[in-house]
Design a protein around this motif. Structure first.
Motif, PDB file in Angstrom:
ATOM      1  N   VAL A  35       0.838  -1.199   0.000  1.00 12.68           N
ATOM      2  CA  VAL A  35       0.000   0.000   0.000  1.00 12.68           C
ATOM      3  C   VAL A  35       0.875   1.252   0.000  1.00 12.68           C
ATOM      4  O   VAL A  35       0.627   2.205  -0.744  1.00 12.68           O
ATOM      5  CB  VAL A  35      -0.957   0.005   1.204  1.00 12.68           C
ATOM      6  N   GLN A  36       1.909   1.264   0.813  1.00 18.19           N
ATOM      7  CA  GLN A  36       2.788   2.422   0.868  1.00 18.19           C
ATOM      8  C   GLN A  36       3.524   2.642  -0.450  1.00 18.19           C
ATOM      9  O   GLN A  36       3.745   3.788  -0.866  1.00 18.19           O
ATOM     10  CB  GLN A  36       3.784   2.263   2.022  1.00 18.19           C
ATOM     11  N   LYS A  37       3.899   1.558  -1.099  1.00 20.08           N
ATOM     12  CA  LYS A  37       4.535   1.682  -2.415  1.00 20.08           C
ATOM     13  C   LYS A  37       3.582   2.333  -3.415  1.00 20.08           C
ATOM     14  O   LYS A  37       3.986   3.178  -4.223  1.00 20.08           O
ATOM     15  CB  LYS A  37       4.960   0.298  -2.931  1.00 20.08           C
ATOM     16  N   MET A  38       2.307   1.942  -3.354  1.00 20.73           N
ATOM     17  CA  MET A  38       1.327   2.522  -4.273  1.00 20.73           C
ATOM     18  C   MET A  38       1.085   3.992  -3.942  1.00 20.73           C
ATOM     19  O   MET A  38       0.934   4.828  -4.844  1.00 20.73           O
ATOM     20  CB  MET A  38       0.019   1.725  -4.216  1.00 20.73           C
ATOM     21  N   GLU A  39       1.021   4.324  -2.667  1.00 22.21           N
ATOM     22  CA  GLU A  39       0.864   5.730  -2.282  1.00 22.21           C
ATOM     23  C   GLU A  39       1.997   6.577  -2.850  1.00 22.21           C
ATOM     24  O   GLU A  39       1.772   7.688  -3.354  1.00 22.21           O
ATOM     25  CB  GLU A  39       0.831   5.855  -0.754  1.00 22.21           C
ATOM     26  N   LEU A  40       3.209   6.062  -2.791  1.00 24.24           N
ATOM     27  CA  LEU A  40       4.366   6.779  -3.317  1.00 24.24           C
ATOM     28  C   LEU A  40       4.285   6.905  -4.833  1.00 24.24           C
ATOM     29  O   LEU A  40       4.575   7.970  -5.400  1.00 24.24           O
ATOM     30  CB  LEU A  40       5.648   6.051  -2.906  1.00 24.24           C
ATOM     31  N   LEU A  41       3.870   5.834  -5.507  1.00 25.82           N
ATOM     32  CA  LEU A  41       3.735   5.864  -6.967  1.00 25.82           C
ATOM     33  C   LEU A  41       2.699   6.907  -7.394  1.00 25.82           C
ATOM     34  O   LEU A  41       2.933   7.694  -8.327  1.00 25.82           O
ATOM     35  CB  LEU A  41       3.314   4.477  -7.475  1.00 25.82           C
ATOM     36  N   ILE A  42       1.574   6.931  -6.702  1.00 32.75           N
ATOM     37  CA  ILE A  42       0.513   7.895  -7.001  1.00 32.75           C
ATOM     38  C   ILE A  42       1.015   9.326  -6.821  1.00 32.75           C
ATOM     39  O   ILE A  42       0.787  10.199  -7.658  1.00 32.75           O
ATOM     40  CB  ILE A  42      -0.714   7.631  -6.100  1.00 32.75           C
ATOM     41  N   SER A  43       1.714   9.556  -5.730  1.00 33.99           N
ATOM     42  CA  SER A  43       2.181  10.900  -5.400  1.00 33.99           C
ATOM     43  C   SER A  43       3.277  11.373  -6.347  1.00 33.99           C
ATOM     44  O   SER A  43       3.234  12.494  -6.858  1.00 33.99           O
ATOM     45  CB  SER A  43       2.687  10.927  -3.960  1.00 33.99           C
ATOM     46  N   GLU A  44       4.262  10.515  -6.601  1.00 29.45           N
ATOM     47  CA  GLU A  44       5.425  10.929  -7.380  1.00 29.45           C
ATOM     48  C   GLU A  44       5.135  11.054  -8.870  1.00 29.45           C
ATOM     49  O   GLU A  44       5.737  11.896  -9.550  1.00 29.45           O
ATOM     50  CB  GLU A  44       6.568   9.930  -7.171  1.00 29.45           C
ATOM     51  N   HIS A  45       4.207  10.221  -9.379  1.00 30.20           N
ATOM     52  CA  HIS A  45       3.997  10.182 -10.821  1.00 30.20           C
ATOM     53  C   HIS A  45       2.627  10.715 -11.252  1.00 30.20           C
ATOM     54  O   HIS A  45       2.254  10.586 -12.410  1.00 30.20           O
ATOM     55  CB  HIS A  45       4.212   8.755 -11.329  1.00 30.20           C
TER      56      HIS A  45
END
Length: 531
Positions: A35-45
């Motif tokens: 979940v945290q990896k997806m949160e980072l992907l959403i935010s960064e990209h």
């Protein structure tokens, strides 16, 4: 009521605009690390949308079915929690999507389930009911925080061997598929949910599962226009939000690759010839029909985008895809797709419809209405059926751990003990030799045709022997294509219920008692005795 506000679109950079075209998959049962990896992907990209699936062990990634799907009683609560987290991580509000062809229950436990498309296909003059279903499903989605239901399937299922569409299609008649899909999409639109007709240009006439391999449909454009393309063209003219393109090879249109990466099919046929101006979304890009043919990360996404795709669903290479598209594509081409998806977001986020919670009572009422109107008699010998109902009979079933209200109802009403093949076979064998009449209720182990719908081969042979040698009245609570493997005779008597919901079982019992007439019609062709 919608609480999201989009920033001015001219403030987005070109890289952010490309990010808006990506729809990675997210999973209800992911770990906190995932979940945290997806949160980072959403935010960064600056991801534009996400699509929810049940788990990484579900059909979305577990194509060969070797992983066990773990039941999650609280998956609906988890869904809402994750939506809130992912929206919080997004600098630009996300479009939340899901496959809810028969309701949230397609992906989420303990949510209202509506009938499969094939069940609705059995309805005569059922557009009002189908409209209600589309509206109810849309309302359930909105209550959960979902904006985009990737439905309905408008494939014409004219191949009984189809391993992946089948029960998800309204049938094999192009006009029925169009009118029923139109009623469904109209209902969804009335609820305020976005729709997506799929799988362009038609996944019905294939015996290959595109999750595993690349289906080939070797038909001319004229043949496609006369059948497969018909519901798509009609619905486009009526107005739909998006069209999903399937992973299908059509060599007479483009022999260089599947529709998902074909400029001739996406831009040439769908966009230019058929006049579709809305959002074009890919089927899941992780599916083996396409994913195995692109070794370099980002190339598949760039190829699909170059072909005319607007939204890249289930991209597993978001970062690389964005970089490759930015490197290869002209700004104008990026802007065209960005404006289409932005317009869709504006439509979704402008919806002010108040949600009312999950429609459990609505589902129960509608399911009863559908059961009463879809029930289909396929009687090869009506006289033997009448004789059975007026004589002693064995009350047999294959319940497959389903709660069998129908057979229990027969026991209560007629005194014939309910016996199940898996647990009572010895007792059945002791009695059946002296009994001519059998009422047999079958709840198929699986809805898909893989491995004989999940039937144990010995049990299947036992059922076939009864059908061959006894006066059997069969009630089928499942996919009608099961009839093709039961060894039916021309004189066999069948009642199709299509679903195993409690409402359908109750209606079946009322039918046996002569209180409910059969109003439905088989929406497909079967191999069995030419039906």
């Amino acid at each position: 009521m919608n609480k999201f506000h989009l920033p001015p679109k001219d403030q987005l950079t070109l890289s952010q605009k490309v990010g808006q075209l990506f729809m990675p998959a997210v999973f209800i049962n992911d770990t906190e690390e995932e979940v945290q990896k997806m949160e980072l992907l959403i935010s960064e990209h600056h991801i534009g949308s996400i699509c929810f699936f049940h788990s990484r062990a579900s059909a979305a990634t577990n194509f060969e079915g070797k992983k066990t799907v773990v039941h999650n009683e609280k998956s609906y609560d988890r869904l809402k929690q994750l939506i809130a987290r992912y929206q919080k991580a997004a600098k630009i509000p996300l479009l939340i999507a899901i496959d809810a062809e028969w309701g949230l229950a397609m992906r989420i436990e303990n949510t209202p389930q509506y009938p499969y498309a094939i069940t609705l296909g059995a309805l005569k003059n059922g557009d009002d009911l189908i409209h209600q279903i589309g509206k109810a499903i849309g309302s359930d989605c909105l209550t959960a925080g979902i904006h985009w239901n990737l439905a309905p399937v408008v494939d014409i299922n004219n191949n009984p061997e189809n391993p992946v569409i089948g029960y998800r299609s309204f049938g094999d008649d192009k006009e029925d598929v169009f009118t029923k899909a139109q009623a469904f999409t109209r209902g969804m639109s009335d609820s305020g949910i976005l729709n997506s007709i799929k799988h362009f240009p038609g996944h019905g006439d294939t015996a290959t599962d595109s999750h595993l391999g690349l289906p080939v449909i070797d038909k001319s454009l004229q043949e496609l226009k006369e059948n497969e393309l018909y519901p798509f063209q009609q619905l486009i003219q009526k107005g739909v939000d998006s069209v999903m393109v399937g992973h299908l090879l059509l060599p007479q249109l483009d022999n260089e690759g599947p529709a998902t990466t074909s400029h001739k099919i996406i831009s040439g046929l769908l966009r230019e010839q058929m006049g579709f101006e809305g959002v074009i979304i890919s089927d899941a890009l992780n599916m083996h029909a396409v994913s195995k043919t692109f070794n370099k990360k980002g190339d598949l996404e760039a190829k699909a985008f170059a072909a005319g795709m607007d939204v890249l669903c289930f991209s597993e290479n978001v970062k690389e895809g964005i970089q490759t598209i930015l490197k290869q594509e002209k700004t104008q081409r990026i802007e065209e797709s960005f404006h289409r998806i932005w317009k869709l977001k504006e439509k979704a986020f402008s919806n002010t419809t108040a949600t009312e919670g999950l429609g459990w009572e609505t589902a129960a009422s509608i399911n009863t209405d559908v059961a009463q109107n879809c029930l289909t008699e396929l009687y090869g010998s009506p006289s033997s059926c009448r004789a059975l109902k007026n004589s002693p009979f064995l009350n047999l079933s294959l319940s497959n751990a389903k709660k069998n209200l129908f057979s229990q109802g027969l026991q209560d009403a007629y005194g014939s003990m309910a016996l199940d093949i898996t647990s009572d076979l010895d007792r059945i064998n002791d009695q059946i030799a002296d009994q001519e009449n059998v009422v047999l209720a079958i709840f198929p182990p699986a809805v898909k045709p893989k491995n004989l719908f999940g039937f144990d081969e010995k049990i299947l042979e036992t059922i076939k022997s009864w059908i061959a040698n006894k006066n059997v009245l069969l009630y089928l609570f499942g996919n009608p294509y099961v009839l093709d493997i039961l060894g039916l005779r021309d004189s066999s008597n069948i009642v199709l219920m299509y679903q195993d919901f409690p409402e359908f079982q109750e209606v079946a019992l009322q039918h046996f008692m002569g209180k409910v007439p059969a109003k439905g019609s088989l929406p497909i062709q079967l191999k069995t005795f030419g039906l």
